[in-house]
Write a protein that holds these residues in place. Sequence first.
Motif, PDB file in Angstrom:
ATOM      1  N   ASN A   1      82.573  45.510  46.837  1.00 42.25           N
ATOM      2  CA  ASN A   1      82.983  44.689  47.978  1.00 42.25           C
ATOM      3  C   ASN A   1      82.284  43.326  47.941  1.00 42.25           C
ATOM      4  O   ASN A   1      82.897  42.303  48.260  1.00 42.25           O
TER       5      ASN A   1
ATOM      6  N   TYR B   1      84.100  41.355  45.410  1.00 41.14           N
ATOM      7  CA  TYR B   1      85.390  40.932  45.973  1.00 41.14           C
ATOM      8  C   TYR B   1      85.190  39.730  46.894  1.00 41.14           C
ATOM      9  O   TYR B   1      85.901  38.731  46.786  1.00 41.14           O
TER      10      TYR B   1
ATOM     11  N   LEU C   1      90.697  48.672  48.003  1.00 43.48           N
ATOM     12  CA  LEU C   1      90.059  47.411  47.616  1.00 43.48           C
ATOM     13  C   LEU C   1      90.437  47.030  46.191  1.00 43.48           C
ATOM     14  O   LEU C   1      90.678  45.854  45.898  1.00 43.48           O
TER      15      LEU C   1
END
Length: 157
Positions: free
Chosen positions: A19, A22, A50
């Motif tokens: 994350n 990302y 995700l």
Amino acid sequence: LLISCHHEKSDTELYQEANTYYDSGNDSLCILTLNNLLDKNPRYEDGLYLRAFSKHRSEKFAEAILDYSSYILMHPLYEDAYYFRAVAKYQLKDTSAISDYNKVIELNPKYGEAYNNRAIIYLYRNENEKACNDLKSAQKLGISNADSLIIKYCNSN
């Protein structure tokens, strides 16, 4: 005796790491980290979703579609997964995206972007009446770019 200091990261740690990648725009490391996570735990739903987004943003649309589809199997009533899968399909010029937009609208009749995007596919297929109906629905739901498409393609009635 040798004591190993190697600590295998937990699913949560791998997801948090992915994350972070990302959020910083590093899709290749995000995908790589999520591949490791999903190899260990293929049903880690947040990781799958995700990874779909990261692949989508990387323009790996066919791969993103596969991940969205796997997520939909786990969450068949989650309209956003259908919406983003439809967007990825549209990027590949796959007009079967309409069926995903249909599902989004079935699940959430107030999802204005789904009407707008489905209208664009209808315009591409020269189905102007269906397009105009969808554009008017999108407009009523506050999608501002529907206005210019209505002016361009729809009669004023």
